[in-house]
Design an enzyme around this catalytic site. Structure first.
Site, short mmCIF file in Angstrom:
data_model
loop_
_atom_site.label_atom_id
_atom_site.label_comp_id
_atom_site.label_asym_id
_atom_site.label_seq_id
_atom_site.Cartn_x
_atom_site.Cartn_y
_atom_site.Cartn_z
N SER A 48 -15.09 16.20 22.04
CA SER A 48 -14.69 17.39 21.59
C SER A 48 -13.07 17.64 22.14
CB SER A 48 -15.57 18.48 22.18
OG SER A 48 -14.62 19.61 22.29
N SER A 49 -12.45 18.34 21.47
CA SER A 49 -10.94 18.44 21.80
C SER A 49 -10.84 19.26 23.03
CB SER A 49 -10.11 19.11 20.64
OG SER A 49 -10.61 20.33 20.54
N CYS A 50 -11.89 19.72 23.65
CA CYS A 50 -11.81 20.53 25.02
C CYS A 50 -11.70 19.79 26.03
CB CYS A 50 -13.08 21.74 24.82
SG CYS A 50 -14.53 20.69 25.31
N TYR A 93 -18.86 21.83 29.39
CA TYR A 93 -19.17 20.97 28.25
C TYR A 93 -17.98 19.97 28.04
CZ TYR A 93 -19.45 20.27 23.27
OH TYR A 93 -19.80 19.69 21.88
N LYS A 105 -18.68 15.62 28.12
CA LYS A 105 -18.24 15.32 27.08
C LYS A 105 -17.28 13.81 27.49
CE LYS A 105 -20.23 16.69 23.42
NZ LYS A 105 -20.79 15.91 22.24
N HIS A 145 -19.16 29.75 17.71
CA HIS A 145 -17.57 29.66 17.83
C HIS A 145 -16.94 30.83 16.71
CE1 HIS A 145 -18.83 25.60 19.31
NE2 HIS A 145 -17.59 25.75 19.85
P1 GDP Z 1 -12.90 27.46 21.91
O1 GDP Z 1 -12.06 26.98 21.05
O2 GDP Z 1 -13.53 26.76 23.05
O3 GDP Z 1 -12.06 28.64 22.94
O4 GDP Z 1 -13.95 28.38 21.37
P2 GDP Z 1 -14.14 29.66 20.30
O5 GDP Z 1 -14.36 29.09 18.94
O6 GDP Z 1 -15.64 30.33 20.73
O7 GDP Z 1 -13.12 30.57 20.40
C1 GDP Z 1 -11.88 30.41 19.92
C2 GDP Z 1 -10.99 31.52 20.10
O8 GDP Z 1 -11.30 32.70 19.31
C3 GDP Z 1 -10.86 32.22 21.55
O9 GDP Z 1 -9.72 32.58 21.92
C4 GDP Z 1 -11.84 33.35 21.41
O10 GDP Z 1 -11.54 34.45 22.24
C5 GDP Z 1 -11.34 34.00 19.88
N1 GDP Z 1 -12.25 34.90 19.33
C6 GDP Z 1 -11.97 35.60 18.79
N2 GDP Z 1 -12.93 36.52 17.91
C7 GDP Z 1 -14.04 35.99 18.50
C8 GDP Z 1 -15.39 35.97 18.16
O11 GDP Z 1 -15.87 37.10 17.57
N3 GDP Z 1 -16.33 34.97 18.54
C9 GDP Z 1 -15.66 33.83 19.49
N4 GDP Z 1 -16.55 32.82 19.61
N5 GDP Z 1 -14.42 33.62 19.53
C10 GDP Z 1 -13.53 34.72 19.24
#
Ligand code: GDP
Length: 312
Positions: free
Chosen positions: A111-113, A140, A144, A183
């Site tokens: 994963s890119s994280c 995570y 990975k 996500h």
């Molecule tokens: P990340 O890429 O590991 O940070 O995982 P996410 O896909 O969960 O979140 C991506 C970004 O979207 C973060 O900055 C979250 O705060 C933002 N975000 C905004 N609204 C939401 C929501 O309803 N759910 C999630 N999961 N993220 C959100």
């Protein structure tokens, strides 16, 4: 390099029910291979002896290792033990059993994280382990990183042909539609669809809406995985993305357009932003001859139609 042929081979997609694994399964239908899958009740990936025995019995030639405990920014923060333990154990069990049972090739999905929070953007593969990780997903990420290193270690010590890919944030059919644990794309599809149905004029975004993310369609990821399996056999892992990123607010606006909802977004700043930016440098994979082909709107329509048909 001569192509690694999948035709006639016994190919196991570990994690075939997930978004990435199910996309790989669909893509493999074009490869004339013998597809093998196991449900959770048939095989518990957390038990080494079971994995060893099952793999020996099935005589697996090739593995796409897409099985993982996954979730969004909040799930990672509140379930650190599960994210670290389960991912370490799943990948260790499968990679070790692959060596034990003479699997010919394995592709591990990371994963890119895995990249440091402050890595230079776009992030090159060389950025791995050059700085501190983003705290909201470090559990995570550590698991990975261990998976990538396992593939490299088994290659060095035992000559195993194991490769790894680093997908960026994904979206597509079969995503985890779980408002708290999922996500951002799945969460926003759910929230915006609900707002449309209930005639609500506002939708809440977590954080500031300013973080930037790169979104790859699951079917493009699957195509990349098959391409890498067939055409690449080196120790260095490969980034898989589109090479383009957008802010979370822009993402929300694009999803609103696909869903057909007009309204405004509010920001819940008590929720984390996570990584400020997470854009992959995809030049390595591009130089090998692969790039993503689905435009964002087409992919998003497909993801939304799947949600409406299966989950809404
Ligand atoms: P990340 O890429 O590991 O940070 O995982 P996410 O896909 O969960 O979140 C991506 C970004 O979207 C973060 O900055 C979250 O705060 C933002 N975000 C905004 N609204 C939401 C929501 O309803 N759910 C999630 N999961 N993220 C959100």
């Amino acid at each position: 390099m001569t192509e690694f042929n999948l035709a006639g081979r016994r190919v196991w997609v570990a994690g075939h029910r997930g978004m990435a694994g199910s996309a790989i399964t669909r893509r493999l239908a074009r490869e004339n291979c013998e597809l093998i899958t196991a449900t959770r009740s048939e095989l518990n990936l957390l038990r080494q002896a079971d994995v060893d025995a099952w793999m020996a019995d099935k005589k697996i030639d090739v593995i796409f290792l897409a099985a993982a405990t996954v979730g969004g920014i909040l799930a990672n923060t509140v379930r650190p033990a599960e994210f670290l333990y389960e991912n370490l154990v799943i990948e260790t069990n499968i990679i070790h059993a692959a060596w034990n049972t003479g699997v010919k090739k394995l592709l591990f999905l990371a994963s890119s994280c895995i990249y440091p929070r402050m890595a230079e953007q776009p992030m090159r593969e060389e950025a791995l382990l050059t700085g501190a990780l983003e705290p909201t997903n470090e559990w995570y990420a550590i698991a990975k990183i261990a998976g990538i290193k396992l593939c490299q270690a088994y290659r060095r010590q035992y000559g195993c042909n194991y490769v790894s890919v680093m997908p960026t944030n994904l979206y597509g059919p079969g995503d985890r539609y779980d408002m708290e644990g999922g996500h951002v794309v799945a969460a926003l599809i759910m929230k915006i669809h609900a707002a449309k149905i209930t005639n609500s004029k506002t939708v809440e975004l977590w954080g500031s809406g300013m973080p930037k993310r790169e979104f790859l369609f699951s079917e493009d990821l699957a195509d990349a995985c098959v391409f890498v399996m067939k055409n690449y056999s080196d120790e260095m892992f490969l980034n898989v993305g589109t090479g383009r990123d957008i802010t979370i607010l822009e993402l929300a606006q694009s999803i609103a357009k696909v869903v057909g909802w007009q309204g405004t977004f509010t920001f819940n700043r008590s929720k984390p932003d996570g990584m400020p930016r997470k854009l992959l440098d995809v030049s390595r994979l591009r130089a090998l001859g692969w790039s993503a082909s689905t435009d964002f709107e087409t992919g998003m329509k497909c993801a939304y139609e799947w949600y409406v048909a299966n989950r809404a």
